[in-house]
Structures are given as structure tokens and as C-alpha cells.
Design a protein around this motif. Structure first.
Motif, short mmCIF file in Angstrom:
data_model
loop_
_atom_site.label_atom_id
_atom_site.label_comp_id
_atom_site.label_asym_id
_atom_site.label_seq_id
_atom_site.Cartn_x
_atom_site.Cartn_y
_atom_site.Cartn_z
N VAL A 178 4.55 6.64 -2.04
CA VAL A 178 5.93 7.06 -2.23
C VAL A 178 6.14 7.61 -3.64
CG1 VAL A 178 8.32 6.23 -2.34
CG2 VAL A 178 6.83 5.52 -0.46
N ILE A 179 5.57 6.94 -4.63
CA ILE A 179 5.68 7.43 -6.01
C ILE A 179 5.00 8.78 -6.15
CG2 ILE A 179 4.96 6.97 -8.39
CD1 ILE A 179 5.38 4.00 -7.80
N ALA A 180 3.83 8.94 -5.54
CA ALA A 180 3.12 10.22 -5.61
C ALA A 180 3.91 11.32 -4.92
CB ALA A 180 1.73 10.09 -5.00
N ALA A 181 4.54 10.99 -3.80
CA ALA A 181 5.35 12.00 -3.11
C ALA A 181 6.55 12.42 -3.95
CB ALA A 181 5.81 11.47 -1.75
N LEU A 182 7.18 11.46 -4.62
CA LEU A 182 8.30 11.78 -5.50
C LEU A 182 7.85 12.63 -6.68
CD1 LEU A 182 10.23 8.38 -5.51
CD2 LEU A 182 10.88 10.52 -4.38
N LEU A 183 6.71 12.28 -7.27
CA LEU A 183 6.18 13.08 -8.39
C LEU A 183 5.83 14.50 -7.94
CD1 LEU A 183 3.83 10.59 -10.27
CD2 LEU A 183 5.97 11.56 -11.07
N PHE A 184 5.22 14.61 -6.78
CA PHE A 184 4.85 15.93 -6.28
C PHE A 184 6.10 16.76 -5.98
CE2 PHE A 184 3.20 19.14 -3.42
CZ PHE A 184 2.00 19.46 -4.04
N GLY A 185 7.11 16.13 -5.37
CA GLY A 185 8.36 16.84 -5.10
C GLY A 185 9.04 17.28 -6.38
N LEU A 186 9.01 16.44 -7.40
CA LEU A 186 9.59 16.81 -8.69
C LEU A 186 8.83 17.98 -9.31
CD1 LEU A 186 11.83 15.89 -10.62
CD2 LEU A 186 10.12 14.47 -11.74
N GLY A 187 7.51 17.98 -9.14
CA GLY A 187 6.71 19.10 -9.64
C GLY A 187 7.00 20.40 -8.90
N ALA A 215 -5.23 5.79 -4.85
CA ALA A 215 -4.59 4.83 -3.95
C ALA A 215 -5.26 4.84 -2.57
CB ALA A 215 -3.11 5.14 -3.81
N ALA A 216 -5.60 6.02 -2.08
CA ALA A 216 -6.26 6.10 -0.78
C ALA A 216 -7.63 5.46 -0.84
CB ALA A 216 -6.37 7.55 -0.33
N ASP A 217 -8.34 5.64 -1.93
CA ASP A 217 -9.66 5.03 -2.07
C ASP A 217 -9.55 3.50 -2.10
OD1 ASP A 217 -12.48 5.02 -2.48
OD2 ASP A 217 -12.10 4.57 -4.59
N ALA A 218 -8.59 2.99 -2.85
CA ALA A 218 -8.41 1.53 -2.91
C ALA A 218 -7.95 0.98 -1.56
CB ALA A 218 -7.40 1.19 -3.99
N THR A 219 -7.10 1.72 -0.85
CA THR A 219 -6.62 1.26 0.44
C THR A 219 -7.75 1.22 1.46
OG1 THR A 219 -4.47 2.23 -0.03
CG2 THR A 219 -4.92 1.69 2.26
N VAL A 220 -8.56 2.26 1.49
CA VAL A 220 -9.67 2.30 2.44
C VAL A 220 -10.71 1.24 2.09
CG1 VAL A 220 -11.61 3.72 3.22
CG2 VAL A 220 -9.33 4.69 3.09
N ALA A 249 0.81 -1.23 0.00
CA ALA A 249 0.00 0.00 0.00
C ALA A 249 0.84 1.28 0.00
CB ALA A 249 -0.93 0.00 1.21
N THR A 250 2.09 1.19 0.43
CA THR A 250 2.89 2.42 0.50
C THR A 250 3.56 2.79 -0.82
OG1 THR A 250 4.80 1.16 1.25
CG2 THR A 250 3.37 2.12 2.94
N ILE A 251 3.64 1.87 -1.77
CA ILE A 251 4.31 2.15 -3.04
C ILE A 251 3.66 3.30 -3.80
CG2 ILE A 251 4.91 1.17 -5.30
CD1 ILE A 251 5.40 -1.48 -3.87
#
Length: 123
Positions: A8-17, A47-52, A3-5
Motif C-alpha cells: 500500500v505504501i509503495a502504491a501511494l508512493l508510485f501514485g504520488l510520483g 517486500a515481495a521477496d520477503a513475502t515469498v 504483508a499488505t502495508i
């Protein structure tokens, strides 16, 4: 998939943006960096919707709740973000193209915010 993958990818994409918005001088590249941040938010929503949903599969619903499963709320919010991003690109590109027609340059450091600022840059 863990669930964390996606997070982490979204955080990296957001940081790159964010890096692209802060460091780029070209207006088109800044718009692309903003789109990258919006896509990272879409990834987090889905991802949050699928996780919940996967976490709550064994939870009993209340007596007043409908037995029909609800639609994917994260995907619906992601669609709204996509519509917002399309409108932002349309308006942003129109502004950048008009500025390019007037000044023949889209470097953000040289954008005159006031008319007298343009006279200082030109003169």
C-alpha cells in the motif's frame, strides 16, 4: 508487520510520483518524481521477496535442489534499480543543466523540440 502495508505504501508512493510527472512543470521536480516511482518499485521488490521467502519456509525442496538458501533476489534487483536510477539522475541532470545554460529556463511547457519551434517562441 502485515504483508499488505509495504504494498500500500509503495502504491501511494508510485501514485504520488505519477502525479508529479504529470502535473509538474519544472524539469528537476519531474526527475524527483521519477526517482520516487523507482523507489516505490524497490519497495515492492524487497517486500515481495520477503513475502515469498516467508511463505515458502515450510516447503520441502526437491532432491536436486541445493540445501543452501539462495540470496535475496528482490534485494539484488533493487540494487540494479538503484544503479539505474543513479545513471538516470546523472544523465537527466546533465541535460537539464545544459538546457538551463542555453535558455535560462527549465519549464517543460516551454521546451522547443525543434529548431523552428524555438524561433516561434523567441520571435
Amino acid at each position: 508487520m502485515h504483508a499488505t502495508i509495504p504494498y500500500v505504501i509503495a502504491a501511494l508512493l508510485f501514485g504520488l510520483g505519477v502525479y508529479g510527472v504529470l502535473r509538474r512543470r519544472n524539469a528537476i521536480l519531474v526527475l524527483m518524481a521519477v526517482e520516487l516511482m523507482l523507489n516505490a518499485v524497490n519497495l515492492i521488490l524487497v517486500a515481495a521477496d520477503a513475502t515469498v521467502k516467508s511463505t515458502l519456509t515450510g516447503v520441502q525442496s526437491e532432491a536436486w535442489a541445493h540445501p543452501v538458501p539462495e540470496p535475496r533476489a528482490g534485494a539484488i534487483f533493487a540494487l540494479f534499480v538503484i544503479v539505474l536510477a543513479a545513471a538516470e539522475v546523472g544523465v537527466g541532470l546533465a541535460i537539464v543543466l545544459q538546457y538551463y545554460r542555453l535558455r535560462r529556463n527549465v519549464v517543460l511547457d516551454e521546451v522547443a523540440l525543434h529548431e523552428h519551434d524555438h524561433e516561434k517562441v523567441a520571435g
